[in-house]
Design a protein around this motif. Structure first.
Motif, short mmCIF file in Angstrom:
data_model
loop_
_atom_site.label_atom_id
_atom_site.label_comp_id
_atom_site.label_asym_id
_atom_site.label_seq_id
_atom_site.Cartn_x
_atom_site.Cartn_y
_atom_site.Cartn_z
N LEU A 49 26.94 39.16 38.71
CA LEU A 49 28.19 38.58 38.20
C LEU A 49 28.91 39.50 37.22
O LEU A 49 28.31 40.41 36.65
N GLY A 50 30.20 39.22 37.04
CA GLY A 50 31.00 39.92 36.03
C GLY A 50 32.25 39.10 35.79
O GLY A 50 32.39 38.02 36.37
N ASP A 51 33.14 39.59 34.97
CA ASP A 51 34.36 38.82 34.68
C ASP A 51 35.43 39.19 35.71
O ASP A 51 36.02 40.27 35.66
N GLU A 56 35.91 42.48 37.57
CA GLU A 56 34.57 43.04 37.44
C GLU A 56 33.46 42.17 38.01
O GLU A 56 32.30 42.28 37.61
N ASP A 57 33.81 41.26 38.91
CA ASP A 57 32.73 40.47 39.53
C ASP A 57 32.42 41.08 40.89
O ASP A 57 33.20 40.96 41.84
N PRO A 58 31.27 41.76 41.02
CA PRO A 58 30.98 42.48 42.25
C PRO A 58 30.81 41.55 43.45
O PRO A 58 31.16 41.91 44.59
N THR A 59 30.31 40.35 43.21
CA THR A 59 30.07 39.43 44.34
C THR A 59 31.39 38.88 44.87
O THR A 59 31.60 38.79 46.09
N ALA A 60 32.30 38.55 43.94
CA ALA A 60 33.62 38.08 44.37
C ALA A 60 34.34 39.18 45.16
O ALA A 60 34.95 38.92 46.20
N ALA A 76 42.14 40.33 50.26
CA ALA A 76 41.90 38.88 50.19
C ALA A 76 41.71 38.47 48.74
O ALA A 76 41.46 39.30 47.86
N LEU A 77 41.84 37.17 48.50
CA LEU A 77 41.71 36.62 47.16
C LEU A 77 40.98 35.28 47.24
O LEU A 77 41.35 34.41 48.04
N LEU A 78 39.96 35.13 46.39
CA LEU A 78 39.21 33.88 46.33
C LEU A 78 39.94 32.87 45.44
O LEU A 78 40.34 33.22 44.32
N VAL A 79 40.13 31.68 45.93
CA VAL A 79 40.71 30.60 45.11
C VAL A 79 39.81 29.37 45.19
O VAL A 79 38.86 29.34 45.97
N VAL A 80 40.17 28.38 44.38
CA VAL A 80 39.31 27.21 44.24
C VAL A 80 39.24 26.34 45.50
O VAL A 80 38.18 25.87 45.87
N GLY A 259 31.52 34.93 41.03
CA GLY A 259 30.51 35.38 41.98
C GLY A 259 29.52 34.26 42.33
O GLY A 259 28.92 34.26 43.41
N ILE A 260 29.37 33.32 41.41
CA ILE A 260 28.53 32.14 41.66
C ILE A 260 29.00 31.42 42.93
O ILE A 260 28.20 30.99 43.77
N ILE A 261 30.33 31.28 43.04
CA ILE A 261 30.92 30.64 44.21
C ILE A 261 30.90 31.60 45.40
O ILE A 261 30.58 31.23 46.53
N ALA A 262 31.27 32.86 45.10
CA ALA A 262 31.42 33.85 46.17
C ALA A 262 30.10 34.09 46.90
O ALA A 262 30.09 34.32 48.11
N ALA A 263 28.99 34.02 46.16
CA ALA A 263 27.68 34.29 46.78
C ALA A 263 27.43 33.32 47.93
O ALA A 263 26.98 33.73 49.02
N ALA A 264 27.75 32.05 47.71
CA ALA A 264 27.57 31.07 48.79
C ALA A 264 28.55 31.34 49.92
O ALA A 264 28.22 31.14 51.10
#
Ligand code: TLP
Length: 367
Positions: A49-51, A56-60, A76-80, A259-264
């Motif tokens: 994880l990162g901010d 700086e979030d490598p997983t995202a 691409a961009l991750l959103v909620v 990254g918590i979300i992105a990992a899944a």
């Protein structure tokens, strides 16, 4: 098991086999009810994880790269959520006072709280959705505004694939291409609400990029049939995604250790796409069973993916009562109008669950 919970129930009525103190719930209200798989929970646990607001979030970042590649876009961009994805896209394509052409049964028009006008001052121009989820080309052409001080400026056309309210229909690549060609000729952009785009690709037997190649932006959801707990992705050109990142921030959607979300989400893209065919098979089986139950009617020819709608054909029951009676038997479906209901298959729903659902429906309809 995801989508299936064990509930403590103490039923004193009925004689069906599903009456017992420990009753399994078969939740067919939506594919949004899916829970993360064990592999996703493991990936979440191990995520680096990162901010992400500092980039700086490598997983995202990894998920965004994967998503862009899968959709055949630059970035691409991750959103909620799917709702935020569509809103960010509309805000990134249009300015205040500009107009979006979209279907009158589209999710963005019906179920996203009017976000484009509430937040963006953007004007929705609805056209009739045909039963297969398309809008007629001639209707789109006629809806595009001329240059006149009285009119809002048309800027964007939105499509939806698969089309939720139109029986989960998959739009063909030919249709999407034709709309995109018209848009280009008239200086407009095309956004695709691809919340369930992988269901479309699997149903049509096509690589997903064939369904996305002609649009300027596409959003898709991780938290529906792909079973991730949360998240959607927006894909498009690098320039568009830079603008989308800004608009995501405006909406308060900059997520720090996402990254918590992105990992899944990474696990979802790696492991959960091909199995959607099983959901389609279960939906077809359910639909065919419903077609045989007296008093229920369903357009079998429209069943293509994991969403089915069916209707009470007259009689004394209304959909609300039927839904409540099924719920008493541990089976959840959605009522969408006084006579119409929706059932959605997903990870965790088995062929046996479909049999149980059909048995319950048969019983309720014959009471
Ligand atoms: N759809 C939900 C409900 O809102 C109706 C469902 O249960 O089907 N686009 C499409 C085509 C959708 O079906 C949905 C959700 C969204 C966007 C919004 O996604 P979320 O719920 O993540 O905001």
């Amino acid at each position: 098991m995801p989508g299936v919970e064990i509930e403590n129930r103490h039923s004193t009525i009925g004689n069906g086999i599903w009456y017992c103190s420990e009753m399994k719930t078969i939740d067919l209200r939506s594919d949004t009810v899916t829970l993360p798989t064990p592999a996703m929970r493991e990936a979440i646990y191990r995520a680096e994880l990162g901010d992400d607001v500092f980039g700086e979030d490598p997983t995202a970042k990894r998920l965004e790269e994967m998503a862009a590649e899968r959709m055949g876009k630059e970035a691409a961009l991750l959103v909620v959520s799917g709702t935020m994805a569509n809103l960010v896209c509309v805000l990134s394509h249009c300015r205040r006072g500009e107009e979006v052409i979209l279907g009158d049964r589209s999710h963005t028009f019906l179920y996203e709280a009017g976000g484009m006008s509430a937040v963006g001052g953007i004007h929705p121009h609805t056209l009739a959705n045909q039963p297969d989820g398309t809008m007629r080309l001639e209707d789109i052409e006629a809806a595009i505004r001329g240059d006149n001080v009285h009119f809002p400026r048309t800027r964007l056309i939105c499509l939806e694939n698969t089309h939720n309210r139109c029986d989960g229909s998959a739009l063909t690549p030919e249709y999407t291409q034709t709309v995109a060609e018209l848009a280009r000729e008239r200086g407009l952009r095309v956004h695709l609400d691809g919340a369930r785009i992988f269901n479309g690709a699997v149903a049509l037997g096509l690589d997903v990029t064939v369904l996305t190649r002609d649009v300027d932006s596409v959003s898709f959801c991780l938290s529906k049939g792909l079973s991730a707990p949360v998240g959607s992705l927006i894909c498009g050109s690098s320039e568009f995604i830079a603008e989308a990142r800004r608009n995501r921030k405006v909406l308060g959607g900059g997520m720090r250790q996402c990254g918590i979300i992105a990992a899944a989400g990474i696990t979802a893209l790696e492991q959960m796409v091909d199995r959607l065919a099983e959901d389609h098979e279960n939906a077809r089986h359910l639909a065919e069973g419903i077609a045989r139950i007296p008093g229920l009617s369903i357009a079998l020819e429209r069943v293509q993916t994991n969403i089915i709608y069916f209707t009470l054909a007259g009689g004394r029951l209304n959909a609300g009562t039927l839904v409540a009676k099924l719920a008493d038997r541990g089976i959840k479906i959605l009522q969408v109008s006084p006579a119409r209901m929706r059932a959605v298959t997903h990870y965790g729903i088995t062929a046996e669950d479909i049999e149980l659902t059909l048995a319950a429906l048969t019983q309720v309809m014959s009471e």
